[in-house]
Design an enzyme around this catalytic site. Structure first.
Site, short mmCIF file in Angstrom:
data_model
loop_
_atom_site.label_atom_id
_atom_site.label_comp_id
_atom_site.label_asym_id
_atom_site.label_seq_id
_atom_site.Cartn_x
_atom_site.Cartn_y
_atom_site.Cartn_z
N GLU A 188 -8.47 -19.54 -13.64
CA GLU A 188 -8.05 -18.79 -12.47
C GLU A 188 -8.63 -19.40 -11.18
OE1 GLU A 188 -8.13 -14.60 -13.55
OE2 GLU A 188 -8.63 -14.20 -11.45
N ARG B 295 -10.53 -10.99 -19.06
CA ARG B 295 -10.85 -12.28 -18.44
C ARG B 295 -10.02 -13.34 -19.15
NH1 ARG B 295 -12.57 -9.82 -14.84
NH2 ARG B 295 -14.61 -9.89 -13.84
N HIS C 70 -4.31 -11.04 -11.01
CA HIS C 70 -5.61 -10.35 -11.15
C HIS C 70 -5.71 -9.15 -10.19
CE1 HIS C 70 -10.10 -11.00 -12.38
NE2 HIS C 70 -9.81 -9.72 -12.26
C1 DGY Z 1 -13.64 -6.56 -12.56
O1 DGY Z 1 -14.07 -5.51 -12.05
O2 DGY Z 1 -14.29 -7.20 -13.38
C2 DGY Z 1 -12.30 -7.01 -12.14
O3 DGY Z 1 -11.85 -8.10 -12.82
C3 DGY Z 1 -12.26 -7.23 -10.65
O4 DGY Z 1 -11.34 -6.29 -10.24
#
Ligand code: DGY
Length: 320
Positions: free
Chosen positions: A268, A239, A286
């Site tokens: 984001e 993240r 992402h």
């Molecule tokens: C997740 O699964 O947390 C990803 O970031 C989305 O693909």
């Protein structure tokens, strides 16, 4: 008949699985995230919500849905978009999708390791630019992985799958975590657990694989980047806000670190303008779990969670 609101486009078989279980499905059917005002209207009267990482699931959304909501099935392994305590207070079960996206995300993390250390983004931009180029001893020299150290911040499922790939490239593995990984994992990966400071100092590449929370906000900032050093790389597929993006831009500009590979961003989908100007960073939108197989697996797991909770059974993959 219960009403399941799905806040984004999901594979047809997912909606089919929900309908086959006897539920009415109301889905946002356009590409891209549903605008907030339309989302608030869409969820009204829902018994279950199937949400994506682009939706904030908070008291406002639950209020808009009304008192019938029993489950929020987030189609992601990360669930920092969901206010879990607020859901718990209202007796709403929250689920995520572990176990189905590890391999795809690890593939992408490894791709970012290779792209950043071998300067593949720059290389592709050079060819596409139409500029003249020729093979040269000094053309776009990168750094090899054989015998180098990969520091994994968070040796969960994705971290382990990334470490396995890195081992095949001849890398040594260090990791951080609150506790030791199971002994069979440690043995398979030849991995050693160290403190973050040591991992940053010893890592030639450091790859982030931990969830985002208040505790991990800006885990990597200016001091940590300085520890990483001018020949090392940072990869983030977790993240954005686990890294202080402002500090990262500065470190990349100053050469405090050699480069970075990013799939996620602090604000984001906005990308720091400083990153866009730099050659020594690879920027992806992402797409860690973006394979047909994986996205289908994630959506079907979310549907199984909804069906279970609405049937009065235990959720398959509850969070926490
Ligand atoms: C997740 O699964 O947390 C990803 O970031 C989305 O693909």
């Amino acid at each position: 008949m219960a009403t399941v609101v799905v806040t984004g486009r999901l594979p047809d078989e997912t909606l089919g699985a929900l309908r086959d279980a006897g539920h009415e499905v109301r889905a946002w059917e356009h590409d891209g995230p549903v605008p907030r005002d339309q989302l608030l209207a869409l969820v009204e009267g829902a018994d279950a919500l199937v949400t994506l990482v682009t939706e904030r699931v908070d008291a406002e959304l639950l209020d808009a849905a009304g008192p019938g909501v029993r489950v929020v099935a987030n189609v992601a392994v990360g669930y920092d978009n969901v206010d879990v305590p607020v859901c718990a207070d209202r007796g709403v079960v929250v689920t995520n999708t572990p176990g189905v996206l590890e391999e795809a995300t690890a593939d992408l993390a490894m791709a970012l390791v290779l792209m950043s250390t071998r300067r593949l983004g720059e290389a592709e931009r050079l060819v596409r630019s139409g500029q003249e180029w020729q093979w040269g001893m000094q053309l776009l020299l990168g750094r090899g992985l054989q015998g180098r150290t990969l520091g994994i911040v968070g040796l969960g499922g994705i971290g382990r799958a990334t470490a396995r790939r890195a081992r095949a490239f001849g890398m040594h593995i260090l990791y951080t975590g609150r506790r030791d990984a199971p002994s069979d994992v440690v043995e398979e990966l030849g991995a050693r657990r160290v403190e973050l400071a040591e991992l940053l100092e010893a890592g030639d590449v450091v790859s982030m694989h931990l969830p985002y929370s208040a505790a991990t906000h800006h885990l990597v900032g200016a001091d940590e980047l300085a520890r990483l050093g001018p020949t090392s790389y940072l990869v983030n597929t977790a993240r954005g806000p686990v890294v202080d993006e402002e500090a990262l831009v500065h470190a990349l500009q100053e050469g405090t670190i050699a480069g970075a590979g990013l799939d996620v961003y602090e604000h984001e989908p906005r990308v720091h303008p400083g990153l866009l100007e730099l050659e020594n960073v690879v920027l992806l939108p992402h797409v860690g779990s973006a394979t047909v197989e994986t996205r289908t697996g994630m959506a079907l797991l979310a549907a199984r969670n909804v069906v279970a909770v609405l049937a009065g059974e235990d959720p398959v993959t509850p969070v926490g």
